[in-house]
Design a protein around this motif. Structure first.
Motif, PDB file in Angstrom:
ATOM      1  N   VAL A   1       0.846  -1.206   0.000  1.00 24.10           N
ATOM      2  CA  VAL A   1       0.000   0.000   0.000  1.00 24.10           C
ATOM      3  C   VAL A   1       0.877   1.251   0.000  1.00 24.10           C
ATOM      4  N   SER A   2       1.888   1.247   0.850  1.00 21.34           N
ATOM      5  CA  SER A   2       2.795   2.399   0.916  1.00 21.34           C
ATOM      6  C   SER A   2       3.501   2.604  -0.424  1.00 21.34           C
ATOM      7  N   ARG A   3       3.891   1.504  -1.048  1.00 19.70           N
ATOM      8  CA  ARG A   3       4.547   1.578  -2.367  1.00 19.70           C
ATOM      9  C   ARG A   3       3.577   2.139  -3.406  1.00 19.70           C
ATOM     10  N   GLY A   4       2.332   1.674  -3.377  1.00 23.83           N
ATOM     11  CA  GLY A   4       1.341   2.183  -4.319  1.00 23.83           C
ATOM     12  C   GLY A   4       1.081   3.664  -4.134  1.00 23.83           C
ATOM     13  N   ARG A   5       1.000   4.116  -2.909  1.00 23.95           N
ATOM     14  CA  ARG A   5       0.792   5.539  -2.638  1.00 23.95           C
ATOM     15  C   ARG A   5       1.951   6.370  -3.186  1.00 23.95           C
ATOM     16  N   GLU A   6       3.152   5.864  -2.965  1.00 23.95           N
ATOM     17  CA  GLU A   6       4.335   6.587  -3.448  1.00 23.95           C
ATOM     18  C   GLU A   6       4.311   6.687  -4.963  1.00 23.95           C
ATOM     19  N   LEU A   7       3.960   5.586  -5.641  1.00 25.07           N
ATOM     20  CA  LEU A   7       3.936   5.594  -7.101  1.00 25.07           C
ATOM     21  C   LEU A   7       2.847   6.514  -7.645  1.00 25.07           C
ATOM     22  N   MET A   8       1.745   6.664  -6.908  1.00 20.43           N
ATOM     23  CA  MET A   8       0.667   7.535  -7.370  1.00 20.43           C
ATOM     24  C   MET A   8       1.107   8.986  -7.477  1.00 20.43           C
ATOM     25  N   SER A   9       2.113   9.335  -6.695  1.00 25.55           N
ATOM     26  CA  SER A   9       2.602  10.721  -6.745  1.00 25.55           C
ATOM     27  C   SER A   9       3.848  10.880  -7.614  1.00 25.55           C
ATOM     28  N   THR A  10       4.440   9.758  -8.046  1.00 24.96           N
ATOM     29  CA  THR A  10       5.685   9.869  -8.814  1.00 24.96           C
ATOM     30  C   THR A  10       5.613   9.247 -10.202  1.00 24.96           C
ATOM     31  N   SER A  11       4.628   8.368 -10.441  1.00 25.76           N
ATOM     32  CA  SER A  11       4.588   7.636 -11.710  1.00 25.76           C
ATOM     33  C   SER A  11       3.300   7.940 -12.478  1.00 25.76           C
ATOM     34  N   THR A  12       3.374   7.822 -13.789  1.00 29.52           N
ATOM     35  CA  THR A  12       2.190   7.968 -14.644  1.00 29.52           C
ATOM     36  C   THR A  12       1.824   6.646 -15.317  1.00 29.52           C
ATOM     37  N   ASN A  13       2.533   5.585 -14.953  1.00 29.31           N
ATOM     38  CA  ASN A  13       2.293   4.271 -15.530  1.00 29.31           C
ATOM     39  C   ASN A  13       1.181   3.574 -14.754  1.00 29.31           C
ATOM     40  N   PHE A  14       0.040   3.389 -15.384  1.00 27.56           N
ATOM     41  CA  PHE A  14      -1.134   2.830 -14.719  1.00 27.56           C
ATOM     42  C   PHE A  14      -0.854   1.448 -14.152  1.00 27.56           C
TER      43      PHE A  14
ATOM     44  N   ASN B   1      -7.206   3.368  -2.360  1.00 28.25           N
ATOM     45  CA  ASN B   1      -6.207   3.844  -3.317  1.00 28.25           C
ATOM     46  C   ASN B   1      -6.395   3.205  -4.682  1.00 28.25           C
ATOM     47  N   LEU B   2      -6.723   1.905  -4.713  1.00 32.02           N
ATOM     48  CA  LEU B   2      -6.958   1.256  -6.000  1.00 32.02           C
ATOM     49  C   LEU B   2      -8.213   1.817  -6.661  1.00 32.02           C
ATOM     50  N   HIS B   3      -9.225   2.121  -5.853  1.00 29.21           N
ATOM     51  CA  HIS B   3     -10.429   2.742  -6.403  1.00 29.21           C
ATOM     52  C   HIS B   3     -10.109   4.076  -7.060  1.00 29.21           C
ATOM     53  N   VAL B   4      -9.318   4.903  -6.399  1.00 37.43           N
ATOM     54  CA  VAL B   4      -8.953   6.212  -6.966  1.00 37.43           C
ATOM     55  C   VAL B   4      -8.289   6.029  -8.318  1.00 37.43           C
ATOM     56  N   LEU B   5      -7.443   5.005  -8.420  1.00 36.16           N
ATOM     57  CA  LEU B   5      -6.765   4.728  -9.684  1.00 36.16           C
ATOM     58  C   LEU B   5      -7.764   4.286 -10.749  1.00 36.16           C
ATOM     59  N   MET B   6      -8.674   3.376 -10.401  1.00 31.52           N
ATOM     60  CA  MET B   6      -9.677   2.888 -11.353  1.00 31.52           C
ATOM     61  C   MET B   6     -10.634   4.008 -11.766  1.00 31.52           C
TER      62      MET B   6
END
Length: 818
Positions: free
Chosen positions: A568-581, A604-609
């Motif tokens: 989860v922490s890794r996903g949060r970090e990527l949401m602010s640094t990566s554009t790769n879905f 967090n996954l919902h926000v991405l979807m």
């Protein structure tokens, strides 16, 4: 065979003076927990994602230690006597939490609390067997006290402006250090700076300090070594000073109560020494309280930073107190023992000084609370003392929490609502819009979580240990009494304060309490339990199998939960640094594979979807997100964040009916959430108006009734808040917004009840009609009056002067028929 003889033989057979390698590993594991755990924000109880990782690491350490314990004590497991069966009894505590999963308000919180309870049971079992050995007992005791003293000095470093230095020392293993500073080691609130040290909560720190202050006093009187006496005496002033710096009224109230109860367990000579040391420490603390308090306040207000001066005060007075303690123990203590030795043999001789202490405490309280003597203390501390009464806000708020907890218990009486239930449920049952994810009482929170069944089991466990310990204490020799009395001090002090606060929500405090209970149990008189006795081989087989299976489940599940947390922490970090879905999605999906319906992973996954659906309008994104949220709500039916995201998802497709249904069906869960009711009223109006336009009168009535009922709920809530006692804070905002007024007035108007509409609209009308919403309220208000044959000329004149065109709007509305 007498109980005494049996106890001696059991001790001799089980506990040689030598310690095995396994025993040293167990003690080393306890050292790790005692030093590492408190710097993880005291290991809070897993209500936030940030606390999950250290909690589950603690469970892993505990489970590994349990396996080591099994290897060390396997041949000694017999389940023949009361002490052995107490180690079985403790397993019922996590079992009650396991049972409460059936009706858990939050599966996520409940699982966290189940694992925490397993950790407590593990620490109790290990401590019970380990501390029957004299050397191991002394090691555990020394480790516990040393860790406490480190925490005290860490707190003072933060108070005197050296927080970055202290944080740098612990930052490599603490997850609570942010930007070089331990988070909230010093609280800043309306009372000014308040010392909280590692706990981030001053009241719990005060309870901790109170317990170890009395431990230090006892350690002085027990030890025969001058340097040990000096070390403990040296720490008295830092601890007493820290209690004052917490500004905890509960700590100051419970301090004399605990002191008087502990005196009852001492001989008159020791009682006099305790009183003397408390007086010396108190006087020394009062001498430096003002300057040290002022230095800390000035630093935290950004004025000056002079730590050397502050430490000078603390160290000089502490050295003087340590020297006095050495003199007292060297010259006065032996004389007191000699002269009062005969008095100790008389019945009730140990009651005179405690009774006198009660009188002295009452007199001191009257002096400090009723005279100018309080000015001896720093200003903010004196003010806090002056405000101690049953009508000040913290008392009234706690009483409200307890009454609301009773409401929860009525709905979940037998097995409770699961671990962490208060945090999930309190918004549904609260009396006013306070914000508290803790019930501020260990007793009430425990009842909410595991119901009457779980609480009866816990109470029976505690009372049995206290009864057996006190009975053993009365019959034991002086040496044996002193070997385990520290554990009684810790448990009694922490539990008595926890009756009115959430100290036990800190896992580190819970570990201390259960280790303390283990120490008390190790001291108890032991009797064989013939009715429950099992063959040694059977007992070992059963206990060993349960231990191994439980340990392995805890270890592997904890590892998965830690991995989920990290993903989860890794996903949060990527949401602010990566554009790769796909890169962002992968760790969040892995988190859910390792821990299904983990709320942070779900959100967090919902926000991405949701973002994917907004950009592509691909239905697969919508469907996956919808499934994700609805499945999570089956396990987390009170999670407001998930409901809000589900409504946001429906709004993307214009599914107003689904949004309305969520708001309506869950309104009772958030009775004081003004935003929730604002949305419900607005949504009811919009759907009702659409139904009216389509000629669906029954549908219109349904929607409008929901909206008006919601408005009535808010109105009743506003009136209820006016009845709160003068000293009690309301909590969060709760009032009728202009939009609520406008929507409710319109609905009442369209229900062909213009008189009621006028009343609603007038109540929300203000003199400033320049605001668009307020102008709309005025228009509908005047139309409702005109329709009912009344008028309000001042409002009419003011409106027409600002917006002349509204005259025709009013006339047209008044002529409408619905």
């Amino acid at each position: 065979m007498s109980n005494q003889v049996y106890g001696k033989k059991a001790a001799a057979s089980r506990n040689g003076n030598k310690l095995s390698v396994a025993n040293w590993l167990l003690m080393f594991g306890i050292v790790i927990l005692m030093i590492w755990a408190p710097f993880q924000a005291g290991l809070f109880n897993g209500l936030l994602l940030q606390f999950d990782r250290p909690i589950f690491w603690s469970v892993i350490i505990g489970s590994v230690l349990l396996l080591i314990w099994l290897a060390a004590y396997y041949k000694k497991i017999k389940l023949e006597d009361q002490r052995d069966w107490t180690a079985v009894f403790v397993i019922l505590l996590p079992i009650t939490y396991l049972i409460s999963l059936i009706s858990a308000a939050s599966h996520y919180f409940a699982m966290n609390m189940l694992f925490i309870q397993c950790l407590y049971a593990i620490m109790f079992i290990i401590g019970l067997y380990l501390m029957q050995n004299k050397q191991a007992n002394r090691f555990v005791e020394t480790t516990t006290i040393t860790a406490a003293y480190i925490i005290v000095m860490f707190g003072l470093l933060n108070w005197l402006g050296q927080g970055r230095t202290a944080s740098a020392i612990v930052g490599w293993f603490s997850g609570t250090v942010y930007e070089g500073q331990y988070h909230q080691a010093v609280w800043i609130d309306a009372n000014g700076p308040r010392l909280a040290s590692v706990f981030q909560y001053p009241n719990t720190y005060a309870a901790f300090l109170m317990a170890f202050f009395f431990v230090a006093v006892f350690a002085i009187t027990r030890s025969s070594k001058w340097y040990v006496q000096a070390i403990h005496a040296f720490m008295l002033v830092p601890m007493a000073l820290s209690i004052l710096l917490t500004l905890s009224r509960g700590g100051l109230v419970f301090l004399p109560i605990v002191f008087i109860v502990l005196l009852l367990f001492l001989k008159p000579a020791k009682q006099l020494l305790w009183i003397l040391y408390c007086l010396i420490a108190g006087i020394g603390t009062l001498l430096i309280a003002k300057p040290v308090t002022n230095l800390g306040q000035q630093f935290h207000q950004g004025l000056i930073n002079d730590p050397a001066k502050g430490w000078g005060y603390v160290l000089i007075v502490s050295v003087i107190v340590a020297a006095l303690a050495w003199v007292i123990q060297r010259f006065l203590a032996p004389k007191l023992e000699q002269r009062l030795g005969g008095l100790s043999e008389r019945k009730l001789s140990n009651l005179w000084l405690p009774v006198s202490s009660v009188v002295a405490v009452v007199i001191l309280a009257a002096v400090f609370l009723g005279t100018n003597a309080k000015h001896i203390l720093p200003g903010n501390i004196g003010e806090r003392l002056e405000n101690i009464n049953f009508q000040q806000h913290s008392v009234l708020e706690r009483l409200t929490f307890y009454k609301d907890a009773v409401k929860v218990m009525k709905d979940y009486p037998v097995i409770g609502a699961g671990g962490g239930a208060w945090a999930s449920l309190y918004e549904k049952y609260q009396n006013n819009p306070y914000l508290s994810r803790q019930a501020h009482s260990f007793v009430m929170q425990y009842l909410v979580e595991v119901g009457i069944l779980g609480f009866v089991v816990f109470l029976a466990f505690i009372l049995f240990i206290f009864y057996k310990y006190i009975k053993s204490y009365i019959r034991s020799s002086e040496e044996r009494r002193e070997s385990y009395f520290i554990y009684f001090i810790l448990v009694f002090s922490l539990l008595i304060h926890s009756m009115m606060d959430f100290n036990m929500s800190y896992v580190y405090i819970g570990i201390l309490v259960f280790l303390g209970l283990a120490g008390m149990s190790a001291a108890m008189d032991n009797k064989p339990v013939k009715r429950l006795a099992l063959k040694a081989s059977t007992a070992r087989g059963l206990y060993g199998a349960v231990t191994v299976v439980a340990s392995l489940i805890l270890i592997f599940t904890s590892i998965r939960y830690i991995q989920a947390n990290d993903e989860v922490s890794r996903g949060r970090e990527l949401m602010s640094t990566s554009t790769n879905f796909q890169e962002i999605k992968a760790p969040l999906e892995r988190a859910l594979q390792k821990r299904a319906n983990q709320p942070d992973a779900v959100l967090n996954l919902h926000v991405l979807m949701k973002a994917g659906y907004e950009q592509t309008q691909d239905e697969s994104f919508y469907n996956e997100s919808y499934k994700l949220l609805t499945n999570a709500l089956k396990k987390e039916p009170f999670n407001k964040s998930i409901y809000n995201q589900l409504m946001a998802l429906h709004q993307l497709k214009g599914e107003s009916e689904q949004v309305y249904a969520i708001l309506r069906d869950n309104a009772d869960k958030y009775a004081w959430d003004m935003n929730w009711y604002d949305q419900l009223i607005s949504q009811s109006y919009e759907l009702g108006y659409q139904a009216l336009g389509q000629g669906a009168i029954a549908e219109k009535e349904k929607y409008f009734k929901t909206g008006l009922d919601a408005y009535a709920h808010v109105s009743a809530g506003v009136e209820h808040l006016k009845t709160l006692p003068p000293g009690q804070f309301q909590g969060g905002e709760f009032y009728i917004t202009p939009q609520m007024t406008l929507s409710a007035g319109k609905m009442q108007f369209m229900m062909n009840e213009p008189e009621q509409a006028a009343i609603i609209l007038k109540n929300g009308l203000t003199e400033d009609l320049n605001d668009t919403t307020m102008r709309d309220i005025a228009v509908w208000y005047l139309a409702a009056l005109q329709k009912s044959g009344a008028s309000d000329q001042p409002v009419y004149d003011q409106l027409i002067q600002i917006a002349p065109a509204e005259k025709d709007t009013i006339d047209q509305l008044a002529k409408l028929q619905f």
